[in-house]
Design a protein around this motif. Structure first.
Motif, short mmCIF file in Angstrom:
data_model
loop_
_atom_site.label_atom_id
_atom_site.label_comp_id
_atom_site.label_asym_id
_atom_site.label_seq_id
_atom_site.Cartn_x
_atom_site.Cartn_y
_atom_site.Cartn_z
N ASP A 212 0.86 -1.02 -0.20
CA ASP A 212 -0.15 -0.02 0.04
C ASP A 212 0.80 1.09 -0.16
O ASP A 212 2.36 1.61 0.35
CB ASP A 212 -1.33 0.08 1.34
N GLN B 52 -5.99 10.87 -1.10
CA GLN B 52 -5.24 9.89 -1.16
C GLN B 52 -4.22 9.76 0.33
O GLN B 52 -3.52 10.99 0.17
CB GLN B 52 -4.57 8.81 -2.17
N LEU C 166 -8.41 8.18 1.74
CA LEU C 166 -8.61 6.30 1.76
C LEU C 166 -7.51 6.30 0.90
O LEU C 166 -6.94 6.92 0.35
CB LEU C 166 -9.70 6.29 0.46
N ASN C 167 -7.27 4.76 1.06
CA ASN C 167 -6.22 4.10 0.30
C ASN C 167 -5.88 3.75 -0.86
O ASN C 167 -4.72 4.62 -1.98
CB ASN C 167 -5.96 2.79 1.08
N LYS C 168 -6.64 4.04 -1.72
CA LYS C 168 -6.84 3.76 -3.17
C LYS C 168 -7.32 4.98 -4.28
O LYS C 168 -8.72 5.71 -3.38
CB LYS C 168 -6.68 2.57 -3.84
N ASP D 177 -11.08 4.39 -4.67
CA ASP D 177 -11.49 4.25 -4.06
C ASP D 177 -12.40 5.73 -3.84
O ASP D 177 -13.16 6.18 -4.06
CB ASP D 177 -11.74 4.24 -2.62
N GLN E 270 -14.76 5.65 -6.56
CA GLN E 270 -15.91 6.11 -6.11
C GLN E 270 -17.42 6.63 -5.39
O GLN E 270 -18.11 6.48 -5.26
CB GLN E 270 -15.69 4.50 -5.74
N GLU E 271 -16.41 6.95 -4.38
CA GLU E 271 -16.61 7.80 -3.52
C GLU E 271 -17.84 9.10 -4.14
O GLU E 271 -18.77 10.04 -3.41
CB GLU E 271 -15.89 8.13 -1.81
N ASN F 257 -8.58 -4.96 -5.96
CA ASN F 257 -8.26 -4.22 -6.21
C ASN F 257 -7.79 -3.28 -7.77
O ASN F 257 -7.69 -2.32 -8.12
CB ASN F 257 -7.91 -3.46 -5.66
N GLN G 187 -9.54 -3.09 -10.88
CA GLN G 187 -10.77 -1.86 -10.77
C GLN G 187 -9.75 -0.35 -11.00
O GLN G 187 -9.98 0.56 -11.88
CB GLN G 187 -10.45 -1.51 -8.87
N ALA H 83 -15.38 0.22 -10.50
CA ALA H 83 -15.65 -0.29 -8.87
C ALA H 83 -15.98 -1.22 -8.90
O ALA H 83 -15.71 -2.55 -8.44
CB ALA H 83 -15.84 0.28 -7.72
N LEU I 217 -15.08 -6.19 -8.16
CA LEU I 217 -15.08 -6.65 -6.45
C LEU I 217 -16.55 -7.58 -6.12
O LEU I 217 -16.30 -8.58 -5.83
CB LEU I 217 -15.77 -5.55 -5.72
#
Length: 483
Positions: free
Chosen positions: A89, A154, A173-175, A178, A181-182, A441, A444, A450, A454
């Motif tokens: 990560d 990020q 967020l880490n990615k 994500d 998508q948010e 991931n 993605q 997204a 998943l």
């Protein structure tokens, strides 16, 4: 009752042998960053979810590719080193440098004063711009317009620092997938992303609007541990590549117009074409990790149980304290501590998969020790007293009389623990283990969509759990017939 007992002994012996065989390959083959630097290999840390800088060729070789990778390969080849790439990560890259798990980091990492306090940087090799990504229905044109809004960045990125003075609700967020998508789900109003990555997402999602911000900062650079001798050598090679035009050629290779037609449908499982074999390879990693963790957890949990019912006070204290610590702290914390702290404390560069097996096994043992203890205590006390009266040794009593009956009682709880281990194995993706979730991931990030990957990952997990529970029911019926 003698024949079933022999069967239990054989089963336990086979499980112990299987644990040793499975665990052995996890312990070798990886050298630490510092050790590698002393030989002919350099280890590079990266987070391969940031195309075009670094990504996984999931439809092809499965190797990590991208702009940063090509630059790293060119420099290390000129310096006479082999290159090994480790995936993790983004927010763990600095920690990997500080613990000398890697020799250098390339991952679209911007130079900041805060990072300079922890690591050394090379000269920059690319100048990127921050970009506001927002909904096309409500676009934002400047940072000032984001005041009071919900903004995503990020975790650990330079974009996180760019919004420090902003009076807004910041989501970290880490990615990058994500964050997008948010934004699409309406949980944030805008995201701050690097320009090339933002352009890829806008090309894949017509509902997104971009606003490029003025360039600033020192651009992207290669990070090294403090005082590394590699910094100067890499700078010399970067200067030569800039002068010869080789660096520009690598950049032009990866910054080309993407004319691939992308689906605008909410769900399009056609994008998974070519990725299925890559995803299924993660099943082996997930099952291997789950089996190792479960066996190690059961064996160590059984030993802890013996400590808890022992008449030796220090052993009871140790087992009680152990259970309290491992049940009282988050599993993710235990995983990251084992992975990052072991090299510093012992000098041994523990592999990511071995760290995961150890962390999950130690954690599982704390819970299983209580489950096994409950099963042992559920066996009628008169059987132990009868065994003692007949002069049967304590060890023989536990193995041949008590444990077979306890196993029948606790079998459903053991199955639940295995199911939990299988599902919680997705946590290992944070340290770069290529399990099912990590591969989802990566897809993605490659496809800028997204849900499809998943959902496919969820189907795989569900099928694995169904198979596991079916096997457990078969074992339970066989145990009943042996009564």
């Amino acid at each position: 009752m003698n024949q079933p007992n022999r069967r239990y002994i054989r089963i336990l012996a086979m499980l112990a042998c299987l644990l040793i065989l499975l665990f052995t390959p996890l312990t070798g083959g990886l050298e630490g960053g510092k050790a590698a630097a002393e030989g002919s290999t350099l280890i590079m840390g990266t987070s391969p979810d940031y195309p075009p800088y670094e990504d996984v060729d999931a439809k092809g070789s499965g190797e990590i590719i991208g702009l940063d990778i090509d630059i790293a390969k060119a420099i290390t080849e000129k310096l006479g080193y082999e290159l090994e790439i480790r995936s993790m990560d983004f927010n763990g890259l600095i920690a990997a440098l500080q613990t000398e798990r890697v020799d250098f980091v390339m991952s679209g990492m911007s130079v900041t004063e805060e990072r300079k306090q922890s690591v050394d940087f090379s000269d920059n090799y690319y100048q990127a711009r921050n970009t506001i990504v927002s909904s096309a229905d409500k676009p934002f044109k400047s940072m000032e317009e984001l005041q009071g809004k919900r903004v995503g960045v990020q975790l650990g990125s330079t974009q996180e620092q760019a919004v420090e003075g902003l009076d807004a609700t910041i989501t970290r967020l880490n990615k990058i997938p994500d964050l997008i998508q948010e934004l699409k789900s309406g949980r944030i109003d805008a995201a701050i992303v690097e320009d090339a990555v933002a352009a890829e997402y806008a090309g894949s999602n017509s509902g997104l609007a971009l606003e490029y911000l003025p360039a600033g900062g020192d651009g992207y650079a290669i990070a090294f541990p403090k005082g590394s001798e590699l910094t100067q050598a890499f700078n010399e090679q970067l200067a030569e590549m800039k002068a010869s035009g080789e660096l520009d050629a690598i950049i032009d290779k990866w910054f080309v117009d993407d004319d691939k037609t992308r689906s605008e449908a909410f769900l399009d499982f056609g994008i998974l074409k070519g990725y299925v074999p890559y995803m299924l390879e993660g099943v082996y990693v997930t099952l291997l990790f789950t089996i190792v963790s479960a066996l190690f957890g059961f064996i160590w949990g059984f030993i802890l149980t013996l400590f808890k019912i022992s008449k030796v006070t220090p052993l009871r204290w140790f087992a009680t304290a152990y259970t309290s610590v491992f049940r009282g702290t988050p599993l993710l914390l235990q995983l990251t501590l084992i992975y990052f702290a072991t090299p510093q404390l012992t000098g041994y560069d523990i592999s990511a998969l071995m760290s995961a097996g150890l962390a999950f096994g130690l954690n599982s043992a704390a819970y299983l020790s209580e489950t096994i203890r409950g099963g042992i205590l559920a066996v009628d006390r008169g059987q132990r007293e009868a065994a003692m009266a007949l002069g049967i040794p304590y060890k023989t009593t536990m193995i041949r009389i008590i444990m077979p009956q306890a196993l029948r009682t606790i079998l459903p709880a053991l199955v639940n623990e295995c199911v939990a281990l299988l599902k919680e194995s997705s946590l290992v993706s944070v340290i770069g283990v290529q399990d099912i979730m990590r591969r989802a991931n990566i897809i993605q990030a490659s496809e800028y969509r997204a849900f499809e990957a998943l959902i496919f990952a969820g189907v795989i997990y569900y099928v694995l759990v169904l198979i596991l529970t079916s096997l457990a029911k078969m074992l339970e019926r066989r145990l009943r017939r042996s009564d």
